[in-house]
Design a protein around this motif. Structure first.
Motif, PDB file in Angstrom:
ATOM      1  N   SER A 256     -45.666  68.290 101.898  1.00 34.00           N
ATOM      2  CA  SER A 256     -44.938  69.516 101.539  1.00 34.00           C
ATOM      3  C   SER A 256     -44.301  69.381 100.167  1.00 34.00           C
ATOM      4  N   TRP A 257     -43.738  68.203  99.863  1.00 38.50           N
ATOM      5  CA  TRP A 257     -43.107  67.986  98.564  1.00 38.50           C
ATOM      6  C   TRP A 257     -44.125  68.125  97.443  1.00 38.50           C
ATOM      7  N   VAL A 258     -45.304  67.539  97.617  1.00 40.47           N
ATOM      8  CA  VAL A 258     -46.340  67.621  96.584  1.00 40.47           C
ATOM      9  C   VAL A 258     -46.766  69.073  96.370  1.00 40.47           C
ATOM     10  N   ILE A 259     -46.917  69.826  97.445  1.00 36.21           N
ATOM     11  CA  ILE A 259     -47.323  71.231  97.332  1.00 36.21           C
ATOM     12  C   ILE A 259     -46.239  72.033  96.618  1.00 36.21           C
ATOM     13  N   PHE A 260     -44.988  71.883  97.049  1.00 38.41           N
ATOM     14  CA  PHE A 260     -43.893  72.610  96.394  1.00 38.41           C
ATOM     15  C   PHE A 260     -43.728  72.162  94.936  1.00 38.41           C
ATOM     16  N   LEU A 261     -43.899  70.878  94.683  1.00 37.19           N
ATOM     17  CA  LEU A 261     -43.795  70.365  93.321  1.00 37.19           C
ATOM     18  C   LEU A 261     -44.842  71.023  92.426  1.00 37.19           C
ATOM     19  N   ALA A 262     -46.074  71.100  92.902  1.00 36.08           N
ATOM     20  CA  ALA A 262     -47.144  71.722  92.115  1.00 36.08           C
ATOM     21  C   ALA A 262     -46.850  73.202  91.843  1.00 36.08           C
ATOM     22  N   ILE A 263     -46.401  73.912  92.864  1.00 34.67           N
ATOM     23  CA  ILE A 263     -46.086  75.337  92.691  1.00 34.67           C
ATOM     24  C   ILE A 263     -44.958  75.517  91.683  1.00 34.67           C
ATOM     25  N   LEU A 264     -43.922  74.714  91.798  1.00 33.21           N
ATOM     26  CA  LEU A 264     -42.775  74.844  90.894  1.00 33.21           C
ATOM     27  C   LEU A 264     -43.124  74.419  89.468  1.00 33.21           C
ATOM     28  N   LEU A 265     -44.002  73.450  89.311  1.00 35.87           N
ATOM     29  CA  LEU A 265     -44.451  73.072  87.967  1.00 35.87           C
ATOM     30  C   LEU A 265     -45.288  74.194  87.350  1.00 35.87           C
ATOM     31  N   LEU A 266     -46.060  74.882  88.181  1.00 33.15           N
ATOM     32  CA  LEU A 266     -46.822  76.033  87.685  1.00 33.15           C
ATOM     33  C   LEU A 266     -45.900  77.169  87.254  1.00 33.15           C
ATOM     34  N   LEU A 267     -44.704  77.217  87.832  1.00 36.56           N
ATOM     35  CA  LEU A 267     -43.721  78.236  87.455  1.00 36.56           C
ATOM     36  C   LEU A 267     -42.889  77.809  86.243  1.00 36.56           C
ATOM     37  N   LYS A 268     -43.329  76.737  85.567  1.00 40.89           N
ATOM     38  CA  LYS A 268     -42.739  76.260  84.312  1.00 40.89           C
ATOM     39  C   LYS A 268     -41.359  75.631  84.461  1.00 40.89           C
ATOM     40  N   LEU A 269     -41.051  75.046  85.604  1.00 38.86           N
ATOM     41  CA  LEU A 269     -39.824  74.274  85.739  1.00 38.86           C
ATOM     42  C   LEU A 269     -40.073  72.880  85.176  1.00 38.86           C
ATOM     43  N   THR A 270     -39.015  72.218  84.760  1.00 35.86           N
ATOM     44  CA  THR A 270     -39.176  70.835  84.309  1.00 35.86           C
ATOM     45  C   THR A 270     -39.508  69.970  85.518  1.00 35.86           C
ATOM     46  N   PHE A 271     -40.010  68.756  85.249  1.00 34.72           N
ATOM     47  CA  PHE A 271     -40.407  67.896  86.361  1.00 34.72           C
ATOM     48  C   PHE A 271     -39.216  67.553  87.254  1.00 34.72           C
ATOM     49  N   ILE A 272     -38.072  67.255  86.643  1.00 33.29           N
ATOM     50  CA  ILE A 272     -36.878  66.895  87.430  1.00 33.29           C
ATOM     51  C   ILE A 272     -36.454  68.071  88.305  1.00 33.29           C
ATOM     52  N   GLU A 273     -36.391  69.277  87.726  1.00 30.42           N
ATOM     53  CA  GLU A 273     -36.010  70.462  88.507  1.00 30.42           C
ATOM     54  C   GLU A 273     -37.006  70.711  89.632  1.00 30.42           C
ATOM     55  N   ALA A 274     -38.295  70.619  89.299  1.00 33.38           N
ATOM     56  CA  ALA A 274     -39.327  70.858  90.311  1.00 33.38           C
ATOM     57  C   ALA A 274     -39.285  69.799  91.406  1.00 33.38           C
ATOM     58  N   ALA A 275     -39.019  68.542  91.026  1.00 33.01           N
ATOM     59  CA  ALA A 275     -38.968  67.471  92.023  1.00 33.01           C
ATOM     60  C   ALA A 275     -37.805  67.673  92.988  1.00 33.01           C
ATOM     61  N   ILE A 276     -36.637  68.027  92.470  1.00 31.52           N
ATOM     62  CA  ILE A 276     -35.464  68.215  93.317  1.00 31.52           C
ATOM     63  C   ILE A 276     -35.626  69.449  94.204  1.00 31.52           C
ATOM     64  N   LEU A 277     -36.030  70.568  93.601  1.00 30.75           N
ATOM     65  CA  LEU A 277     -36.232  71.785  94.404  1.00 30.75           C
ATOM     66  C   LEU A 277     -37.375  71.606  95.397  1.00 30.75           C
ATOM     67  N   GLY A 278     -38.431  70.902  94.990  1.00 27.40           N
ATOM     68  CA  GLY A 278     -39.548  70.646  95.898  1.00 27.40           C
ATOM     69  C   GLY A 278     -39.127  69.826  97.096  1.00 27.40           C
ATOM     70  N   PHE A 279     -38.272  68.828  96.858  1.00 32.97           N
ATOM     71  CA  PHE A 279     -37.784  68.006  97.961  1.00 32.97           C
ATOM     72  C   PHE A 279     -36.900  68.829  98.893  1.00 32.97           C
ATOM     73  N   ALA A 280     -36.047  69.669  98.324  1.00 33.77           N
ATOM     74  CA  ALA A 280     -35.191  70.535  99.155  1.00 33.77           C
ATOM     75  C   ALA A 280     -36.051  71.486  99.987  1.00 33.77           C
ATOM     76  N   CYS A 281     -37.082  72.045  99.385  1.00 30.81           N
ATOM     77  CA  CYS A 281     -37.978  72.952 100.117  1.00 30.81           C
ATOM     78  C   CYS A 281     -38.753  72.202 101.197  1.00 30.81           C
ATOM     79  N   ALA A 282     -39.184  70.975 100.891  1.00 32.40           N
ATOM     80  CA  ALA A 282     -39.928  70.195 101.879  1.00 32.40           C
ATOM     81  C   ALA A 282     -39.062  69.882 103.091  1.00 32.40           C
ATOM     82  N   LEU A 283     -37.812  69.514 102.866  1.00 29.38           N
ATOM     83  CA  LEU A 283     -36.912  69.238 103.988  1.00 29.38           C
ATOM     84  C   LEU A 283     -36.585  70.520 104.750  1.00 29.38           C
ATOM     85  N   SER A 284     -36.411  71.614 104.020  1.00 30.51           N
ATOM     86  CA  SER A 284     -36.134  72.892 104.680  1.00 30.51           C
ATOM     87  C   SER A 284     -37.330  73.335 105.512  1.00 30.51           C
ATOM     88  N   SER A 285     -38.533  73.088 105.012  1.00 32.67           N
ATOM     89  CA  SER A 285     -39.717  73.493 105.778  1.00 32.67           C
ATOM     90  C   SER A 285     -39.799  72.728 107.088  1.00 32.67           C
TER      91      SER A 285
END
Length: 144
Positions: free
Chosen positions: A98-127
């Motif tokens: 889930s983290w990898v999927i959210f990370l890829a989506i957030l990177l496609l939305l032009k977030l920085t890697f750090i922002e995408a990694a943190i938000l992706g992890f939060a989304c993965a845990l929420s999922s």
């Protein structure tokens, strides 16, 4: 009178009422209440932006205590011993994928890697929380 300040009581009311309404709205839309709670928390986070910094850790700790209490009530030690290793492994892979999927989506939305990694992890845990609550809700519907 009392030592509790009005902003504390107002914050308490807002932090209970908004997720409650979000859960009801999600339920009416046919979604799990957990999604309404998560979205309500995101909305509250946008609006407060640090204004309630003294109140947030206290409220977060109460939420964590209630969550752990609920998990403790539903935890079956025998089942945990029987399936613990398998469930832990599957949970790890579910969060990682889930983290990898959210990370890829957030990177496609032009977030920085750090922002995408943190938000992706939060989304993965929420999922994970959404899936487990949805599964529990589905089991209750099937059983009753």
């Amino acid at each position: 009178m009392t030592d509790i300040e009005l902003p504390l009581i107002l914050n308490l009311i807002v932090f209970i009422a908004v997720p409650f309404c979000g859960g009801l709205l999600a339920n009416r839309l046919g979604l799990p209440r957990m999604i309404g709670y998560i979205l309500s928390g995101m909305v509250l986070g946008i609006f407060i932006q640090g204004d309630s910094s003294g109140f947030l850790p206290l409220f977060a700790n109460f939420g964590l205590i209630f969550l752990l209490f609920t998990i403790g009530l539903e935890l079956n030690i025998g089942t945990l011993k029987k399936f613990g290793k398998l469930v832990t492994l599957l949970a790890f892979f579910q969060v990682a994928i889930s983290w990898v999927i959210f990370l890829a989506i957030l990177l496609l939305l032009k977030l920085t890697f750090i922002e995408a990694a943190i938000l992706g992890f939060a989304c993965a845990l929420s999922s994970t929380a959404v899936v487990s609550v949805s599964y529990t809700h589905l089991q209750r519907l099937i059983l009753y």
